[in-house]
Design a protein around this motif. Structure first.
Motif, PDB file in Angstrom:
ATOM      1  N   LYS A  12       0.822  -1.211   0.000  1.00 51.47           N
ATOM      2  CA  LYS A  12       0.000   0.000   0.000  1.00 51.47           C
ATOM      3  C   LYS A  12       0.858   1.263   0.000  1.00 51.47           C
ATOM      4  O   LYS A  12       0.521   2.257  -0.643  1.00 51.47           O
ATOM      5  CB  LYS A  12      -0.945   0.008   1.196  1.00 51.47           C
ATOM      6  N   VAL A  13       1.969   1.225   0.718  1.00 56.19           N
ATOM      7  CA  VAL A  13       2.874   2.380   0.727  1.00 56.19           C
ATOM      8  C   VAL A  13       3.396   2.635  -0.679  1.00 56.19           C
ATOM      9  O   VAL A  13       3.443   3.780  -1.151  1.00 56.19           O
ATOM     10  CB  VAL A  13       4.041   2.149   1.708  1.00 56.19           C
ATOM     11  N   VAL A  14       3.787   1.573  -1.376  1.00 56.17           N
ATOM     12  CA  VAL A  14       4.299   1.716  -2.734  1.00 56.17           C
ATOM     13  C   VAL A  14       3.203   2.229  -3.667  1.00 56.17           C
ATOM     14  O   VAL A  14       3.416   3.147  -4.468  1.00 56.17           O
ATOM     15  CB  VAL A  14       4.851   0.371  -3.251  1.00 56.17           C
ATOM     16  N   GLU A  15       2.007   1.660  -3.564  1.00 58.87           N
ATOM     17  CA  GLU A  15       0.927   2.002  -4.491  1.00 58.87           C
ATOM     18  C   GLU A  15       0.363   3.397  -4.248  1.00 58.87           C
ATOM     19  O   GLU A  15      -0.028   4.085  -5.193  1.00 58.87           O
ATOM     20  CB  GLU A  15      -0.182   0.962  -4.385  1.00 58.87           C
ATOM     21  N   THR A  16       0.304   3.820  -2.990  1.00 55.41           N
ATOM     22  CA  THR A  16      -0.259   5.145  -2.691  1.00 55.41           C
ATOM     23  C   THR A  16       0.789   6.250  -2.717  1.00 55.41           C
ATOM     24  O   THR A  16       0.444   7.424  -2.842  1.00 55.41           O
ATOM     25  CB  THR A  16      -0.945   5.149  -1.316  1.00 55.41           C
ATOM     26  N   GLY A  17       2.061   5.881  -2.575  1.00 55.51           N
ATOM     27  CA  GLY A  17       3.126   6.873  -2.671  1.00 55.51           C
ATOM     28  C   GLY A  17       3.518   7.527  -1.364  1.00 55.51           C
ATOM     29  O   GLY A  17       4.437   8.345  -1.341  1.00 55.51           O
ATOM     30  N   MET A  19       3.348   7.083   3.303  1.00 52.13           N
ATOM     31  CA  MET A  19       2.901   6.335   4.478  1.00 52.13           C
ATOM     32  C   MET A  19       1.570   6.871   4.999  1.00 52.13           C
ATOM     33  O   MET A  19       0.751   6.120   5.521  1.00 52.13           O
ATOM     34  CB  MET A  19       3.978   6.393   5.568  1.00 52.13           C
ATOM     35  N   THR A  20       1.343   8.167   4.845  1.00 57.79           N
ATOM     36  CA  THR A  20       0.078   8.748   5.310  1.00 57.79           C
ATOM     37  C   THR A  20      -1.096   8.194   4.523  1.00 57.79           C
ATOM     38  O   THR A  20      -2.120   7.788   5.093  1.00 57.79           O
ATOM     39  CB  THR A  20       0.120  10.282   5.184  1.00 57.79           C
ATOM     40  N   ALA A  21      -0.954   8.163   3.187  1.00 57.59           N
ATOM     41  CA  ALA A  21      -2.023   7.624   2.346  1.00 57.59           C
ATOM     42  C   ALA A  21      -2.218   6.135   2.594  1.00 57.59           C
ATOM     43  O   ALA A  21      -3.350   5.632   2.612  1.00 57.59           O
ATOM     44  CB  ALA A  21      -1.708   7.872   0.871  1.00 57.59           C
ATOM     45  N   ALA A  22      -1.119   5.422   2.787  1.00 54.29           N
ATOM     46  CA  ALA A  22      -1.211   3.990   3.075  1.00 54.29           C
ATOM     47  C   ALA A  22      -1.914   3.747   4.398  1.00 54.29           C
ATOM     48  O   ALA A  22      -2.689   2.794   4.542  1.00 54.29           O
ATOM     49  CB  ALA A  22       0.183   3.365   3.083  1.00 54.29           C
ATOM     50  N   ALA A  23      -1.636   4.593   5.381  1.00 49.72           N
ATOM     51  CA  ALA A  23      -2.288   4.457   6.684  1.00 49.72           C
ATOM     52  C   ALA A  23      -3.797   4.608   6.552  1.00 49.72           C
ATOM     53  O   ALA A  23      -4.566   3.843   7.142  1.00 49.72           O
ATOM     54  CB  ALA A  23      -1.730   5.500   7.653  1.00 49.72           C
ATOM     55  N   GLN A  24      -4.239   5.580   5.758  1.00 57.49           N
ATOM     56  CA  GLN A  24      -5.667   5.781   5.546  1.00 57.49           C
ATOM     57  C   GLN A  24      -6.278   4.585   4.845  1.00 57.49           C
ATOM     58  O   GLN A  24      -7.372   4.131   5.187  1.00 57.49           O
ATOM     59  CB  GLN A  24      -5.901   7.055   4.739  1.00 57.49           C
ATOM     60  N   ALA A  25      -5.576   4.046   3.841  1.00 61.11           N
ATOM     61  CA  ALA A  25      -6.097   2.907   3.082  1.00 61.11           C
ATOM     62  C   ALA A  25      -6.179   1.647   3.934  1.00 61.11           C
ATOM     63  O   ALA A  25      -7.072   0.822   3.749  1.00 61.11           O
ATOM     64  CB  ALA A  25      -5.216   2.655   1.858  1.00 61.11           C
ATOM     65  N   CYS A  26      -5.245   1.491   4.861  1.00 63.55           N
ATOM     66  CA  CYS A  26      -5.183   0.275   5.688  1.00 63.55           C
ATOM     67  C   CYS A  26      -5.932   0.406   7.002  1.00 63.55           C
ATOM     68  O   CYS A  26      -6.062  -0.583   7.743  1.00 63.55           O
ATOM     69  CB  CYS A  26      -3.726  -0.085   5.975  1.00 63.55           C
ATOM     70  N   THR A  30      -0.210   6.348  11.015  1.00 64.18           N
ATOM     71  CA  THR A  30       1.040   6.498  10.271  1.00 64.18           C
ATOM     72  C   THR A  30       2.205   5.881  11.035  1.00 64.18           C
ATOM     73  O   THR A  30       3.114   5.281  10.441  1.00 64.18           O
ATOM     74  CB  THR A  30       1.310   7.986   9.992  1.00 64.18           C
ATOM     75  N   THR A  31       2.173   6.000  12.344  1.00 66.81           N
ATOM     76  CA  THR A  31       3.230   5.403  13.177  1.00 66.81           C
ATOM     77  C   THR A  31       3.263   3.890  13.009  1.00 66.81           C
ATOM     78  O   THR A  31       4.335   3.288  12.876  1.00 66.81           O
ATOM     79  CB  THR A  31       3.000   5.753  14.660  1.00 66.81           C
ATOM     80  N   MET A  32       2.087   3.255  12.985  1.00 66.78           N
ATOM     81  CA  MET A  32       2.032   1.800  12.837  1.00 66.78           C
ATOM     82  C   MET A  32       2.535   1.378  11.460  1.00 66.78           C
ATOM     83  O   MET A  32       3.212   0.354  11.324  1.00 66.78           O
ATOM     84  CB  MET A  32       0.601   1.312  13.052  1.00 66.78           C
ATOM     85  N   VAL A  33       2.205   2.156  10.429  1.00 67.09           N
ATOM     86  CA  VAL A  33       2.726   1.850   9.092  1.00 67.09           C
ATOM     87  C   VAL A  33       4.247   1.897   9.113  1.00 67.09           C
ATOM     88  O   VAL A  33       4.932   1.012   8.567  1.00 67.09           O
ATOM     89  CB  VAL A  33       2.165   2.844   8.049  1.00 67.09           C
TER      90      VAL A  33
END
Length: 302
Positions: A12-17, A19-26, A30-33
């Motif tokens: 998700k980090v790679v696809e969204t670009g 960590m913040t966007a990946a955190a929202q998607a998952c 952001t800390t956990m990501v």
């Protein structure tokens, strides 16, 4: 560390670009990501990302590992689907996405019956007026309003999403009752602010009604425009003005008399509603059971 979850987060980090966007998607912080990424890098002994204050880039190994993660996660998903099919009885997590108002007023109450019928199915529901990518975002089924795009997904028609023009008794006592569409010009009409790109955006301030002599278009105005159906609903109940709202939202108020239907001799616009799913997902008992349930509950009358 759950390696498969960490791999999913990394993808998700790679696809969204970011960590913040990946955190929202998952659905994580952001800390956990960041913790998942660090745990992966420590386990592998190499860096996956080059991070700067503004951007992040994949390392050469990070790119290769991303491709391998996609393969591994696809195999895990296939294995889970195989297990679900073998069980026969619907089970596992069913991910559903639906428009906000339909989801709150129609879907959520109905899911109690679905859960009682199939208690081994865990429901993961996302309500949003944005169109989610079923494959990319990992959804099993979607309910969508409007004309569907040619996506290669299976489409099943549900009942049309219909509207009603109504107002509170207090407003009508204060301002009178419109008997013809043209009478709306003299009234406070509250508008829904459709988002940019919505095929109904013009309907916010231009109401179209079908009458005995054909279509009538009425340019309405009033003291408020709002991008929330529930907010519009609350304002109408408070007597602020006349609204055009989904039947799903106001049907109980119309039955109780809290709101009064107006211009009943005129037909209002409606939106087609569809249930969407990928053909290969239908083989899963959890998906098949929900499709059958949705058609039973909201399918078009034959």
């Amino acid at each position: 560390m759950d390696v498969f979850q960490a791999m999913s987060v990394y993808v998700k980090v790679v696809e969204t670009g970011s960590m913040t966007a990946a955190a929202q998607a998952c659905g994580l912080s952001t800390t956990m990501v960041g913790n998942h990424l660090r745990a992966l890098e420590q386990r592998l002994g190499v860096s996956l990302l080059k991070r700067t204050t503004r951007r992040q880039h994949l390392t050469e190994f990070g790119n290769a590992y991303y491709q391998r993660c996609l393969e591994v996660l696809a195999l895990v998903a296939d294995s889970e689907r195989l297990a679900e099919q073998a069980q026969g009885e619907p089970s596992g997590t069913l991910r559903i996405t639906a428009p906000l108002t339909f989801g709150v007023e129609r879907l959520a109450p109905a899911l109690s019956d679905f859960s009682q019928r199939w208690p081994k199915v865990k429901l993961d529901v996302v309500l949003s007026n944005q169109r989610m990518d079923l494959t990319g975002d990992g959804f099993d089924v979607a309910i969508r309003l409007g004309i569907p795009e040619d996506s290669g997904l299976i489409l099943r028609s549900l009942e049309d999403y219909t509207l009603t023009i109504c107002a509170a008794p207090a407003y009508l006592a204060r301002r009178g009752t419109p008997l013809l569409p043209a009478d709306l010009h003299a009234h406070d009409c509250l508008a829904f602010a459709y988002p940019a790109g919505d095929d109904w955006r013009s309907a916010g301030k231009l109401w179209r009604l079908q009458g005995p002599e054909g279509e009538v278009q009425v340019a309405v105005s009033g003291p408020m425009e709002i991008n929330s159906s529930s907010g519009l609903h609350r304002a109408a109940l408070a007597g602020m003005g006349i609204v055009m709202l989904p039947d799903a939202l106001v049907e109980n108020d119309l039955r109780s008399g809290a709101l009064i239907t107006l211009l009943q001799d005129y037909q209002l616009p409606s939106r087609p509603t569809h249930l969407l799913y990928a053909q290969d997902r239908y083989r899963l008992p959890k998906v098949r059971s929900f499709v059958e349930f949705a058609l039973e509950r909201w399918g078009r009358a034959r």
